[in-house]
Design an enzyme around this catalytic site. Structure first.
Site, mmCIF file in Angstrom:
data_model
loop_
_atom_site.group_PDB
_atom_site.id
_atom_site.type_symbol
_atom_site.label_atom_id
_atom_site.label_comp_id
_atom_site.label_asym_id
_atom_site.label_seq_id
_atom_site.Cartn_x
_atom_site.Cartn_y
_atom_site.Cartn_z
ATOM 1 N N HIS A 1 -9.862 2.037 -0.038
ATOM 2 C CA HIS A 1 -9.841 0.916 0.906
ATOM 3 C C HIS A 1 -10.981 0.996 1.922
ATOM 4 O O HIS A 1 -10.798 0.700 3.102
ATOM 5 C CB HIS A 1 -8.487 0.893 1.633
ATOM 6 N N GLU B 1 -11.865 -3.553 -3.551
ATOM 7 C CA GLU B 1 -10.833 -2.607 -3.952
ATOM 8 C C GLU B 1 -10.512 -2.784 -5.440
ATOM 9 O O GLU B 1 -9.761 -3.679 -5.825
ATOM 10 C CB GLU B 1 -9.570 -2.825 -3.122
ATOM 11 N N HIS C 1 0.797 -1.235 0.000
ATOM 12 C CA HIS C 1 0.000 0.000 0.000
ATOM 13 C C HIS C 1 0.828 1.283 0.000
ATOM 14 O O HIS C 1 0.476 2.260 0.656
ATOM 15 C CB HIS C 1 -0.963 -0.002 1.177
#
Length: 367
Positions: free
Chosen positions: A182, A328, A105
């Site tokens: 997210h 996502e 991420h």
């Protein structure tokens, strides 16, 4: 309805924007910090307005180390990169390893932990454009990257998210990009149902399968089929909890589902495919999920801490594993290290990275 704003933290310049449609049937609150969707408010089958995402009421909550990217924009590269290494233009780059042996991420200070510039695009429909300029070398990534994310709330009860990114015009290097949101959804609210096990999920025929993963949640390069792994199959519709115990290693679903294999940086002109419809039988709230992207990560909040409490609108009930699920939209995980997938994530000078994702809300009283 006008877009309104509230300063949550004057010292940190954190502002919360509220986007409401004209019918007042969908309200979305967005922070300029991390582009976070802090609240999504929509009526259930009785007309009671419910907050259907996990998060915090204040800025301080998002500083909590137990925060699992609640509602955040994720970048430069969402999901995992093996060993935190990739090569572009013949040069290898090393990134922070922050998830076992993986880079996850975007690093320690990814797009979820920075202030974005916010511009109100329109009042009707309510639309907010966020912009962040990530400098060359940010978290180890090459090239100066400008990213725009536009949130729009429509009168047909949809939240549209448009992503766009491009390198500085004078850039001499390529980079890699994979953007997503997210948000963790609980379509009853955790005060009505503490887990998503009872949420009914149906995936359309546009979902072709999923990516097989190794023990570090990295793609092996193999495509899994629903015939071989029926517990991964939601094509006929079933509750999230029906087969979740068949995934003991990951403690639940945390898998990339495949929609298409047209690998290019700009998917925004591709068909917007509705690939998931999720419904909670108690609240009756139904959410459809559509995207132009080649994949989406279906994650069931397997590591949400029991130390976290829900927001005021959710009665401050304690959360825990499986309190929310994520859809996502994205490119394939670890795509920079898979030759066939690389064209979707390598952005060269002059390229435009773009995509569109839509979450639409309504009520289904029949389930």
């Amino acid at each position: 309805m006008p877009v309104t704003q509230l300063t949550l933290s004057p010292a940190d310049n954190v502002v919360q924007y509220t986007l409401i449609n004209e019918k007042k049937t969908l309200a979305v609150m967005v922070l300029n910090y991390g582009g976070i969707l802090s609240h999504i408010l929509t009526p259930d089958k009785t007309g009671t307005v419910r907050d259907v995402v996990l998060g915090y009421d204040d800025f301080e909550g998002y500083q909590n180390p137990e925060n699992r990217f609640f509602g955040a924009l994720v970048g430069r590269f969402a999901n995992r990169i093996k060993d935190g290494k990739f090569t572009v233009d013949g040069k290898e780059y090393s990134l922070l390893v922050n998830n076992g042996p993986n880079h996850l991420h975007g690093g320690e200070i990814g797009f979820d932990k920075v202030l974005w510039d916010a511009e109100i695009v329109s009042q009707q429909p309510a639309s907010l454009r966020l912009t962040y300029v990530s400098p060359d070398g940010d978290q180890g990534y090459p090239g100066t990257l400008t990213t725009h994310v536009t949130y729009t709330v429509t009168d047909d009860n949809a939240l549209e998210i448009d992503y766009e990114a491009y390198l500085d015009k004078d850039s001499t290097t390529s980079t890699v990009v994979n953007l997503t949101n997210h948000s963790f959804f609980n379509l009853a609210g955790p005060d009505l149902d503490p887990t998503v096990h009872n949420t009914h999920v149906a995936m359309s025929t546009d979902v072709k399968g999923f990516l097989e993963l190794d023990k570090f949640c990295l793609p092996t390069g193999e495509f899994g089929t629903f015939e071989q792994s029926p517990w991964m199959d939601f094509s006929a519709g079933k509750t999230i909890g029906q087969d979740i115990e068949k995934l003991p290693v990951s403690r639940g679903y945390d898998h990339p589902y495949v929609i298409h294999q047209e690998f290019q940086p700009d998917t925004s002109t591709m068909p917007l495919r509705t690939v998931v419809v999720a419904t909670h039988p108690t609240s009756g709230i139904q959410m459809s999920f559509a995207t132009t992207e080649p994949a989406f990560q279906f994650y069931t909040g397997n590591y949400i801490s029991t130390e976290i409490k829900a927001k005021k609108a959710q009665q401050h009930v304690p959360l825990g594993p499986h309190a929310g699920f994520c859809l996502e939209s994205s490119r394939f995980p670890d795509a920079p290290n898979h030759p066939d997938w690389r064209p979707a994530v390598v952005v060269k000078p002059g390229d435009k990275y773009a995509s569109k994702t839509v979450y639409a809300f309504g009520v289904n009283k029949d389930l």
